[in-house]
Scaffold this active site. Structure first.
Site, PDB file in Angstrom:
ATOM      1  N   ASP A 201       0.826  -1.208   0.000  1.00  0.00           N
ATOM      2  CA  ASP A 201       0.000   0.000   0.000  1.00  0.00           C
ATOM      3  C   ASP A 201       0.860   1.258   0.000  1.00  0.00           C
ATOM      4  OD1 ASP A 201      -2.079   1.768   0.182  1.00  0.00           O
ATOM      5  OD2 ASP A 201      -2.871   1.020   2.061  1.00  0.00           O
TER       6      ASP A 201
ATOM      7  N   HIS B 152      -7.053   4.219   7.723  1.00  0.00           N
ATOM      8  CA  HIS B 152      -6.228   5.340   7.292  1.00  0.00           C
ATOM      9  C   HIS B 152      -6.330   6.463   8.329  1.00  0.00           C
ATOM     10  CE1 HIS B 152      -5.851   4.327   2.720  1.00  0.00           C
ATOM     11  NE2 HIS B 152      -5.523   3.316   3.512  1.00  0.00           N
TER      12      HIS B 152
ATOM     13  N   CYS C  25      -4.887   5.271  -1.211  1.00  0.00           N
ATOM     14  CA  CYS C  25      -5.516   4.639  -2.374  1.00  0.00           C
ATOM     15  C   CYS C  25      -5.492   5.604  -3.548  1.00  0.00           C
ATOM     16  CB  CYS C  25      -6.966   4.247  -2.061  1.00  0.00           C
ATOM     17  SG  CYS C  25      -7.837   3.547  -3.488  1.00  0.00           S
TER      18      CYS C  25
ATOM     19  N   ASN D 253      -1.721   5.911   5.778  1.00  0.00           N
ATOM     20  CA  ASN D 253      -2.010   4.763   6.636  1.00  0.00           C
ATOM     21  C   ASN D 253      -1.601   5.069   8.068  1.00  0.00           C
ATOM     22  OD1 ASN D 253      -2.934   2.352   4.968  1.00  0.00           O
ATOM     23  ND2 ASN D 253      -1.177   3.034   3.785  1.00  0.00           N
TER      24      ASN D 253
END
Length: 321
Positions: free
Chosen positions: A19, A217, A248, A257
């Protein structure tokens, strides 16, 4: 076969190598990724999502995922996780030998079309095919298969998301054969009341063993508050990213995050064992920053340091240095 579970109070799953890297402009060298993964595993991180099986033209940052998985599989006691957005990706993940496969299922259909270019109907067809592909593997070699309910707390593209729809999609994913579902605050909209309420509703619908983890997040500063709510509701696995890297690409404004270092400190300070050495994690952070000199890393523990007299929670299965 996945590594045996260790006795910790909370499992932290590091997602920075997937991510985090998918959202930075820098393409990290494969050797640097391997060093990052090995160092985090040595610091006690039990699970790392090391990459994603997506076309290299879409995410060149993750084009080396198969090689990275092969390396991560050599590290003792590490659960190696990957993301796969479609059946092709799941087949590649199976070939790689990953211990855990997660597929993103956006509760917002608008986000699903932007993120994986599939409607809900098409995604459920894919999930059924993924389950069938996994079932073809020898029983002792089958990875855990999770359907991650993305945009579960709201969508930047579609707005509010119905909690009834989240629960219904969780039920359908389990009915199709997924081992479990996960909750994902893709857009950073979630608040503690939502986290508790939705977790309890899904637990009531599919069972507590079918929902154990959450991906949060910190876009609006609610990350650690939402962790506390998740723990209160009975979740035991929390995703986080070293230095807070990630977000994202198809959820505008949803970067950020939870910072792994801050999360470990929070839990250990509360007396909850993670099995992770924060001091060693901060050394890993320094190496990652050196490999990504143009990227910003976040976190309070890295800036302030550990408080004098800080003590870890009882380390029942902490690895030796």
């Amino acid at each position: 076969m996945a590594p045996a579970e260790r006795t910790v109070d909370v499992v932290i799953s590091e997602v920075g190598t997937r991510d985090g890297l998918q959202n930075v402009d820098t393409i990290m060298a494969t050797d640097a990724k391997k060093a990052w993964i090995a160092a985090e595993a040595a610091a006690g991180v039990p699970e790392i999502e090391v990459g994603s099986f997506v076309p290299a033209r879409l995410l060149p940052q993750l084009a080396d995922t198969a090689e990275v998985v092969a390396f991560a599989r050599t590290l003792p006691d590490l659960s190696v996780a990957v993301l796969a957005p479609n059946l092709h990706g799941v087949r590649a993940a199976l070939d790689s030998g990953a211990h855990r496969i997660s597929v993103p299922l956006s509760v917002s259909e608008t986000h699903s079309l932007a993120n994986v270019r599939r409607s809900h109907a098409r995604m459920f067809e894919e999930i059924a095919a993924m389950v069938a592909a996994i079932a073809e593997q020898p029983a002792d070699a089958r990875p855990a298969f999770e359907v991650s309910l993305s945009t579960a707390f709201g969508c930047t593209l579609e707005g509010p998301v119905s909690e009834d729809r989240v629960v219904e999609m969780a039920e359908r994913a389990i009915a199709l054969g997924a081992d479990e579902v996960g909750l994902s605050d893709t857009t950073g909209y979630g608040n503690p009341a939502q986290v508790k309420r939705l977790t309890r509703r899904i637990h009531a619908a599919v069972g507590t063993e079918r929902l154990t983890g959450i991906h949060l997040h910190n876009t609006r500063g609610q990350g650690l508050a939402n962790v506390m709510a998740a723990l209160d509701a009975g979740l035991t696995t929390i995703d986080s990213s070293l230095g807070g890297l990630g977000g994202c690409p198809f959820a505008p404004g949803a970067s950020g995050n939870i910072v792994t270092e801050d999360l470990v400190f929070l839990l250990e300070a509360m007396g909850l064992c993670t099995g992770i050495d924060v001091e060693r994690l901060l050394l890993v952070r320094a190496d990652v920053q050196a490999a990504l000199p143009d990227e910003t890393l976040y976190g309070f523990v890295a800036d302030a340091g550990l408080p004098k007299g800080f003590a870890y929670a009882p380390a029942r299965h902490r690895r030796s240095a």
